[in-house]
Motif scaffolding. Structure first.
Motif, PDB file in Angstrom:
ATOM      1  N   GLY A  61       0.784  -1.217   0.000  1.00 20.63           N
ATOM      2  CA  GLY A  61       0.000   0.000   0.000  1.00 20.63           C
ATOM      3  C   GLY A  61       0.820   1.273   0.000  1.00 20.63           C
ATOM      4  O   GLY A  61       0.273   2.364  -0.180  1.00 20.63           O
ATOM      5  N   GLU A  62       2.136   1.172   0.193  1.00 18.58           N
ATOM      6  CA  GLU A  62       3.003   2.345   0.159  1.00 18.58           C
ATOM      7  C   GLU A  62       3.154   2.800  -1.290  1.00 18.58           C
ATOM      8  O   GLU A  62       3.344   1.984  -2.199  1.00 18.58           O
ATOM      9  N   VAL A  63       3.082   4.098  -1.541  1.00 19.47           N
ATOM     10  CA  VAL A  63       3.151   4.634  -2.902  1.00 19.47           C
ATOM     11  C   VAL A  63       4.096   5.831  -2.930  1.00 19.47           C
ATOM     12  O   VAL A  63       4.054   6.684  -2.042  1.00 19.47           O
ATOM     13  N   ARG A  64       4.932   5.881  -3.947  1.00 20.89           N
ATOM     14  CA  ARG A  64       5.741   7.066  -4.239  1.00 20.89           C
ATOM     15  C   ARG A  64       5.542   7.418  -5.702  1.00 20.89           C
ATOM     16  O   ARG A  64       5.554   6.541  -6.577  1.00 20.89           O
ATOM     17  N   LEU A  78       5.680   4.074  -7.817  1.00 22.30           N
ATOM     18  CA  LEU A  78       6.279   2.917  -7.167  1.00 22.30           C
ATOM     19  C   LEU A  78       5.291   2.395  -6.136  1.00 22.30           C
ATOM     20  O   LEU A  78       4.837   3.144  -5.272  1.00 22.30           O
ATOM     21  N   LEU A  79       4.955   1.112  -6.241  1.00 23.63           N
ATOM     22  CA  LEU A  79       3.925   0.516  -5.385  1.00 23.63           C
ATOM     23  C   LEU A  79       4.541  -0.527  -4.466  1.00 23.63           C
ATOM     24  O   LEU A  79       5.051  -1.554  -4.952  1.00 23.63           O
ATOM     25  N   GLY A  80       4.486  -0.306  -3.171  1.00 20.78           N
ATOM     26  CA  GLY A  80       4.912  -1.342  -2.247  1.00 20.78           C
ATOM     27  C   GLY A  80       3.935  -2.493  -2.262  1.00 20.78           C
ATOM     28  O   GLY A  80       2.723  -2.284  -2.172  1.00 20.78           O
ATOM     29  N   GLU A  86      -2.269 -12.380  -1.614  1.00 20.84           N
ATOM     30  CA  GLU A  86      -3.552 -11.824  -2.048  1.00 20.84           C
ATOM     31  C   GLU A  86      -3.952 -10.618  -1.209  1.00 20.84           C
ATOM     32  O   GLU A  86      -4.422  -9.600  -1.734  1.00 20.84           O
ATOM     33  N   ALA A  87      -3.785 -10.714   0.102  1.00 18.52           N
ATOM     34  CA  ALA A  87      -4.165  -9.610   0.981  1.00 18.52           C
ATOM     35  C   ALA A  87      -3.341  -8.360   0.682  1.00 18.52           C
ATOM     36  O   ALA A  87      -3.869  -7.235   0.664  1.00 18.52           O
ATOM     37  N   ALA A  88      -2.033  -8.554   0.458  1.00 16.07           N
ATOM     38  CA  ALA A  88      -1.176  -7.409   0.149  1.00 16.07           C
ATOM     39  C   ALA A  88      -1.599  -6.743  -1.154  1.00 16.07           C
ATOM     40  O   ALA A  88      -1.687  -5.510  -1.246  1.00 16.07           O
TER      41      ALA A  88
END
Length: 488
Positions: A61-64, A78-80, A86-88
């Protein structure tokens, strides 16, 4: 809904999203994951350089975002993706639609060899995270209308995407029904919405009992709760009966379209969100529609007792005795404990007339649920260890949460009444447990094959969080669909 396309040859590259995983060791930098399709020259190398410079951890869910004026793509996300399960990926999908809300289109380059389960989670996150409900003009609506998923073999992922689309569509339906204000939503309106949704799916049968039929057949709990409203109660019976079904499940959902508390009136802060008191009915109806859309080979009969609990000269009173379907009676000393009265009728009818293999009810039943488990977790009750374990596993796999609670034997004595068979709202003991024990009295010989979920708290969310958006969550639809699929 957001348009989602699987493609091996992405042709819209204005905004490209790349997955990034955490480093292999605690001190290792996050790094982009090799993707299934070729990227424009230099993009992968730039992403690899950006991740450590941006202190990017790669959490799900981290995004830059990186602007690249005059180049292709013009914007790089950039997507963490965390562990990449599946949950991630469900969390990733929701993060994408929020990060790119001002874009019209995003191409998401998926990792080589990504699993169908991960793609299912991603698509659910995209579709659920992009949900919005408004009845008025929405000047702030997101611009994003489409997402391309770049993979080497689109056909291999089509089944997972269709599963996700159906699950998300039905969850969004439950959210729409629950979010709708009670100035619009009364029992008749709710029944009409169910009928309209059912017409689009062949093989579904619908019956709606109106007040006269409820009275003739002895549904005293539903009539008592709905008696104070100008909008009379209903009982919706929706049946999915495929020819190859070997198991019959009855789903029951509490459908109080607005709850004032009746004569035991609620304070204003507790009343303002009572349009959500039919979220259980919305969830079981949407899950049944989803099962029909997926053609699951399991028979499902859904019962949605619908009523509006209002204050008037016709409202039932504290101390009244209610005679339920089948003859059991309840002393009702608190008219704000109304949900269990309508559920009791539906459960008794299911046991005596439908005789299913399994019986499950879902209800926004008590505030005690939130006291015990917080705002994200439903309380599950059952005397059957295997059934409880199977349902909990399905709920968890779907990205929802529930916790099994005890049906404490020493609380049963509190259900005793000097006037009736049962006391519907004892003041001693744990509120959610007592409500479950009361409902169990109406399950007859299905007692060992009955499950009850108290889901008042997780039916609503006060802020956007991963795939949840502010307002109704549609809790239960995803978990029920996973569970029903295991029964087939």
């Amino acid at each position: 809904m957001l348009a989602i396309r699987l493609t091996a040859e992405p042709d819209r590259l204005d905004t490209v999203a790349l997955p990034v995983r955490p480093g292999a060791a605690d001190d290792a930098p996050a790094a982009p994951v090799p993707t299934a399709v070729a990227l424009p020259d230099g993009v992968a190398e730039e992403a690899a350089a950006l991740a450590p410079m941006a202190r990017f951890a790669g959490r799900a869910g981290e995004v830059r975002a990186q602007l690249r004026p005059g180049r292709t793509p013009a914007r790089l996300l950039l997507l963490g993706v965390g562990e990449g399960d599946e949950a991630a990926w469900r969390t990733v999908g929701a993060a994408v639609v929020r990060a790119a809300r001002d874009e019209t289109h995003v191409t998401l380059a998926l990792p080589a060899g990504v699993s169908p389960e991960a793609v299912r989670g991603l698509v659910e996150g995209l579709l659920l995270g992009s949900y919005r409900f408004r009845l008025g003009a929405d000047a702030d609506a997101p611009a994003l209308t489409g997402v391309d998923l770049a993979v080497t073999d689109p056909e291999a992922y089509e089944p997972a995407v269709e599963l996700a689309r159906t699950t998300a569509r039905m969850t969004r339906l439950a959210r729409d029904l629950t979010n709708t204000p009670s100035s619009v939503k009364n029992p008749q309106w709710f029944a009409d919405q169910i009928a309209e949704a059912a017409t689009d799916l062949p093989g579904l049968r619908l019956r709606v009992r109106e007040p006269e039929q409820l009275a003739a057949e002895g549904f005293g709990g539903i009539l008592a709760v709905g008696g104070g409203s100008a909008s009379g109660p209903r009982l919706v019976e929706l049946d999915w009966q495929p020819a190859d079904a070997r198991t019959h499940v009855v789903l029951v959902g509490k459908g109080i379209t607005f709850d004032t508390g009746g004569i035991s009136i609620k304070p204003v802060p507790a009343m303002k969100l009572m349009r959500k008191d039919m979220a259980g009915a919305a969830a079981v109806v949407a899950a049944t529609l989803g099962a029909a859309a997926l053609r699951l080979p399991v028979r499902i009969t859904t019962l949605a007792p619908l009523a509006e609990n209002m204050v008037s000269g016709a409202a039932f009173r504290p101390g009244d005795i209610v005679r339920h379907y089948g003859g059991l009676t309840s002393e009702t000393t608190n008219s704000d404990a109304e949900g269990r009265l309508v559920l009791a009728d539906a459960l008794a009818y299911a046991v005596q007339e439908l005789k299913p293999d399994l019986l499950l009810d879902l209800a926004t039943l008590t505030g005690a649920n939130a006291v015990a488990l917080g705002t994200r977790t439903g309380a599950l009750y059952s005397d059957n260890d295997q059934l409880a374990e199977d349902l909990l596993a399905a709920i968890d796999a779907a990205g929802e949460a529930a916790w099994r609670m005890p049906l404490a034997a020493d609380y049963v004595e509190h259900l005793g009444s000097d006037l009736a068979d049962l006391h519907s709202a004892p003041t001693q003991g744990a509120g959610s447990v007592l409500a479950a024990l009361y409902l169990r009295e109406f399950t007859g010989d299905l007692r060992e094959r009955w499950l009850h979920i108290d889901m008042s708290a997780p039916s609503w969310c006060e802020r956007d969080d991963a795939e949840l958006t502010r307002g109704a969550t549609g809790w239960g639809v995803r978990g029920l669909l996973r569970w029903l699929a295991t029964l087939s």
